[in-house]
Design an enzyme around this catalytic site. Structure first.
Site, PDB file in Angstrom:
ATOM      1  N   ARG A   1       0.839  -1.201   0.000  1.00  0.00           N
ATOM      2  CA  ARG A   1       0.000   0.000   0.000  1.00  0.00           C
ATOM      3  C   ARG A   1       0.876   1.254   0.000  1.00  0.00           C
ATOM      4  O   ARG A   1       1.943   1.283   0.615  1.00  0.00           O
ATOM      5  CB  ARG A   1      -0.849  -0.015   1.288  1.00  0.00           C
ATOM      6  CG  ARG A   1      -1.873   1.104   1.420  1.00  0.00           C
ATOM      7  CD  ARG A   1      -3.044   0.857   0.564  1.00  0.00           C
ATOM      8  NE  ARG A   1      -4.184   1.706   0.869  1.00  0.00           N
ATOM      9  CZ  ARG A   1      -5.143   1.986  -0.015  1.00  0.00           C
ATOM     10  NH1 ARG A   1      -5.086   1.495  -1.246  1.00  0.00           N
ATOM     11  NH2 ARG A   1      -6.173   2.730   0.317  1.00  0.00           N
TER      12      ARG A   1
ATOM     13  N   THR B   1      -8.515   0.931 -10.382  1.00  0.00           N
ATOM     14  CA  THR B   1      -7.972  -0.241  -9.711  1.00  0.00           C
ATOM     15  C   THR B   1      -8.195  -1.465 -10.595  1.00  0.00           C
ATOM     16  O   THR B   1      -8.987  -1.413 -11.533  1.00  0.00           O
ATOM     17  CB  THR B   1      -8.656  -0.387  -8.327  1.00  0.00           C
ATOM     18  OG1 THR B   1      -8.425   0.812  -7.615  1.00  0.00           O
ATOM     19  CG2 THR B   1      -8.146  -1.535  -7.498  1.00  0.00           C
TER      20      THR B   1
ATOM     21  N   THR C   1      -3.758  -0.760  -7.499  1.00  0.00           N
ATOM     22  CA  THR C   1      -4.522   0.477  -7.636  1.00  0.00           C
ATOM     23  C   THR C   1      -3.643   1.703  -7.848  1.00  0.00           C
ATOM     24  O   THR C   1      -2.473   1.705  -7.446  1.00  0.00           O
ATOM     25  CB  THR C   1      -5.355   0.697  -6.337  1.00  0.00           C
ATOM     26  OG1 THR C   1      -6.133   1.873  -6.451  1.00  0.00           O
ATOM     27  CG2 THR C   1      -4.475   0.797  -5.104  1.00  0.00           C
TER      28      THR C   1
ATOM     29  N   SER D   1      -8.097   0.726   2.916  1.00  0.00           N
ATOM     30  CA  SER D   1      -8.428   0.343   1.547  1.00  0.00           C
ATOM     31  C   SER D   1      -9.625  -0.597   1.542  1.00  0.00           C
ATOM     32  O   SER D   1      -9.779  -1.410   2.448  1.00  0.00           O
ATOM     33  CB  SER D   1      -7.233  -0.380   0.914  1.00  0.00           C
ATOM     34  OG  SER D   1      -7.598  -0.903  -0.342  1.00  0.00           O
ATOM     35  N   SER D   2     -10.428  -0.468   0.502  1.00  0.00           N
ATOM     36  CA  SER D   2     -11.533  -1.408   0.336  1.00  0.00           C
ATOM     37  C   SER D   2     -11.081  -2.679  -0.368  1.00  0.00           C
ATOM     38  O   SER D   2     -11.833  -3.648  -0.456  1.00  0.00           O
ATOM     39  CB  SER D   2     -12.654  -0.764  -0.492  1.00  0.00           C
ATOM     40  OG  SER D   2     -13.264   0.247   0.257  1.00  0.00           O
TER      41      SER D   2
ATOM     42  N   GLY E   1     -13.158  -1.341  -7.582  1.00  0.00           N
ATOM     43  CA  GLY E   1     -14.494  -0.744  -7.412  1.00  0.00           C
ATOM     44  C   GLY E   1     -14.635   0.156  -6.210  1.00  0.00           C
ATOM     45  O   GLY E   1     -15.749   0.441  -5.771  1.00  0.00           O
ATOM     46  N   GLY E   2     -13.524   0.633  -5.632  1.00  0.00           N
ATOM     47  CA  GLY E   2     -13.620   1.561  -4.497  1.00  0.00           C
ATOM     48  C   GLY E   2     -14.406   0.944  -3.367  1.00  0.00           C
ATOM     49  O   GLY E   2     -14.277  -0.256  -3.099  1.00  0.00           O
TER      50      GLY E   2
HETATM   51  O1  DON Z   1      -7.807   1.085  -2.045  1.00  0.00           O
HETATM   52  C1  DON Z   1      -8.979   1.419  -2.284  1.00  0.00           C
HETATM   53  O2  DON Z   1      -9.900   1.041  -1.619  1.00  0.00           O
HETATM   54  C2  DON Z   1      -9.301   2.318  -3.454  1.00  0.00           C
HETATM   55  N1  DON Z   1      -8.189   3.177  -3.758  1.00  0.00           N
HETATM   56  C3  DON Z   1      -9.728   1.489  -4.625  1.00  0.00           C
HETATM   57  C4  DON Z   1     -10.228   2.345  -5.773  1.00  0.00           C
HETATM   58  C5  DON Z   1     -10.906   1.545  -6.810  1.00  0.00           C
HETATM   59  O3  DON Z   1     -11.129   0.360  -6.651  1.00  0.00           O
HETATM   60  C6  DON Z   1     -11.357   2.218  -8.031  1.00  0.00           C
HETATM   61  N2  DON Z   1     -11.907   1.227  -8.935  1.00  0.00           N
HETATM   62  N3  DON Z   1     -12.360   1.139  -9.937  1.00  0.00           N
END
Ligand code: DON
Length: 584
Positions: A109, A398, A416, A462-463, A484-485
């Site tokens: 990370r 991501t 990501t 982080s998700s 997918g955030g």
């Molecule tokens: O680490 C995380 O949770 C976010 N930075 C992830 C962002 C993300 O998955 C965007 N996706 N399409």
């Protein structure tokens, strides 16, 4: 470090294992495996772009470990899918060694610069808008992906380090065709971001002032040069010297520059963290611990098991899935952050007794779910008020890769740069992340702090939740994950529940409408069948349903089934699945 991670994972795995004869699970060809004591299923790779999958299979065909294939594939993704991840970002990697049963979690990370401050996204008492923070230099964290390559290769790699980068260097030098997804985002980014304004990104993505088109041949000699140096000199070529200095200069550049320095780059280290496992019936879900949100997978599945026990039919199972998510997200949002910096009651959150209790706190369909208090429930000490309510806002760049090699070793890797095209800042042939916006940017005026507040040297929550499922014998039965955030826990949980409870194949589970239940709203992907029927049923049950025409999942999963490996790529992106037969 490694031994500690293995110890914890194994303890939890074996705590839930049972005699093979008593296993009711018939999804894995355990008998054949027992007889041969070998892996009979061949190798498979699934990821978000065909070039990346080709790089992975090239490594697998040479006898490479799943980790070798992951590094080769990710180096290609950073080139052909630059909007989603790359050398300028971070990643979580879960690695399974079949022969020993060892599971490792390596945390690559991004880390906040030494100059980061709790209020760096505040101005005159107001929080900076996401768009302003996103493209600011303050959003750039020290990238961890390249250090993760080296760390994991040292532990597991079989192929020579330099060989891993050959496919990406070849493509960057000879050029690759711009994909529809990359081309689609460029006009949108021209309007909404600095991608067409920052000189380096403008020259690369908008040559001659015009956005790249689908099928254009794109070459990236700077990327080839950076990778060639990493291949021959090792990662010091990235974390020190010219490349590190170009990253720091880009992060500090005005407008709205940040503080990241070459010294921050040199100080970066990968963290080997515990793998966490939790039972789902007689199966075991194993995933990444904080700062990842993998724990939410265990919570969602376990809560679902309680809440769906009296489901009258498939639609009741869906509402049980929705309620499980709402409860688990509220806890994730409140308690998860950097485990090196804050005290997360993780064991208590995952404790089956707390889960049983939490399942009884079923919240009215349209109400805002509040976090539970596991320490109060289990030990009589209130702790929920240790943190102020979460203010983290996450946006959608991501990617996810799942790979099983010819010996049955596996990786689940989510990588990501945070938002689309990260911070839109460029250095040495790649984009820099905006991962620091994954912190809670808003600082409460009363001095209280959310668990996920900014601090120097800290990793934002982080998700991302790369996960694997093991059967009652401890054999691998599923590898899953998604971008997918903050919807990632919901997307991934859908594949776990879909395969394990709804009887779906890998592709059916990936294709199934995404349902995201965080806070008081439930988002349902109605563009996919039976999304509309699900939305109508949930509305009737009193939920606040938001109908969505599409969702940004990028699920790449592999299920180990009786007929071998069953892989799936998410049609919502550009991924493919490829099999490599043993001995090929
Ligand atoms: O680490 C995380 O949770 C976010 N930075 C992830 C962002 C993300 O998955 C965007 N996706 N399409």
């Amino acid at each position: 470090m490694k031994r500690i991670a293995l110890g914890l994972a194994l303890l939890l795995l074996y705590a839930c294992s049972q005699d093979p004869q008593e296993s009711t699970n018939n999804n894995v060809d355990a008998t054949e495996q027992e007889q041969t004591d070998g892996w009979v299923h061949g190798a498979m790779a699934t990821a978000a772009n065909p070039h990346a999958v080709a790089a992975a299979t090239e490594m697998l065909e040479k006898g490479g470990h799943a980790v070798d294939a992951a590094i080769a594939a990710h180096a290609v993704l950073g080139l052909v899918e630059p909007q989603s991840s790359g050398l300028g970002g971070g990643a979580f990697l879960l690695v399974y060694e079949r022969e020993t049963g060892d599971l490792d979690f390596y945390d690559g990370r991004e880390v906040a610069a030494a100059g980061a401050t709790v209020d760096m996204f505040m101005r005159d008492g107001q929080v900076m808008s996401f768009v302003e923070a996103w493209q600011s230099g303050k959003s750039v964290g020290v990238p961890g992906a390249v250090a993760l390559y080296q760390y994991s290769h040292e532990q597991h790699g079989r192929l020579p380090w330099a060989d891993l980068f050959a496919p990406a260097i070849r493509l960057a030098t000879d050029g690759f065709e711009v994909s529809p997804r990359l081309a689609k985002y460029l006009p949108m980014m021209e309007e909404r971001s600095r991608l067409a304004k920052n000189p380096d990104t403008a020259a690369y993505f908008y040559p001659g002032g015009k956005a790249l088109q689908v099928g254009d041949l794109l070459k990236n000699p700077d990327y080839a040069e950076t990778l060639s140096r990493i291949a021959t000199e090792g990662i010091s070529a990235f974390y020190t010297g010219e490349v590190a200095e170009s990253i720091a200069a880009s992060a500090q550049a005005e407008p709205n520059g940040g503080t990241l320095t070459a010294a921050d780059m040199e100080a970066y280290t990968v963290s080997a963290r515990p793998v966490i496992c939790g039972a789902f019936r007689d199966l075991n879900i194993c995933t990444t611990s904080p700062p990842s949100s993998g724990g939410a997978q265990i919570m969602i599945a376990a809560l679902y098991d309680h809440l769906s026990a009296d489901a009258a039919g498939p639609m009741d199972k869906i509402s049980a899935f929705v309620d499980a998510q709402r409860l688990a997200y509220a806890d994730r949002d409140h308690y998860f952050g950097d485990p090196d910096e804050i005290d997360i009651p993780l064991d208590d959150l995952l404790n089956p007794e707390y889960i049983r209790h939490r399942a009884t706190e079923r919240i009215a369909p349209a109400a805002v779910p509040t976090p539970g208090d596991p320490v109060m429930v289990l030990h009589g000490e209130p702790t929920a008020n240790r943190w102020s309510p979460d203010t983290t806002e996450e946006a959608a760049g991501t990617t996810h890769l799942s790979i099983i090699d010819a010996d049955g070793n596996a990786i689940s890797m989510t990588a990501t740069i945070e938002g689309f095209f990260g911070s839109q800042r460029w250095a040495s042939g790649f984009l820099l992340n905006n991962e620091m916006t994954d912190f809670a940017r808003e600082v409460p005026a009363d001095g209280s702090r959310p668990a996920n507040a900014v601090a120097p040297g800290r990793r934002p929550r982080s998700s991302m939740s790369p996960s694997m499922v093991f059967d009652a014998n401890g054999d691998l039965m599923m590898v899953t994950g998604s971008p997918g955030g903050n919807s990632i826990p919901a997307y991934v949980a859908k594949t776990i529940v879909g395969v394990l409870d709804w009887g779906m194949s890998a592709q059916e589970a990936v294709d199934h409408p995404n349902i995201i239940a965080r806070g008081e709203n439930v988002r349902v992907e109605i563009s996919v069948d039976p999304g509309q029927a699900i939305a109508s049923d949930l509305k009737e049950k009193g939920y606040n349903v938001q109908e969505r025409d599409g969702e940004n999942s990028g699920l790449h999963i592999i299920v180990v089934g009786p007929d071998g490996l069953d892989g799936a790529a998410d049609k919502r992106r550009e991924g493919v699945v490829r099999t490599v037969q043993k001995g090929q």
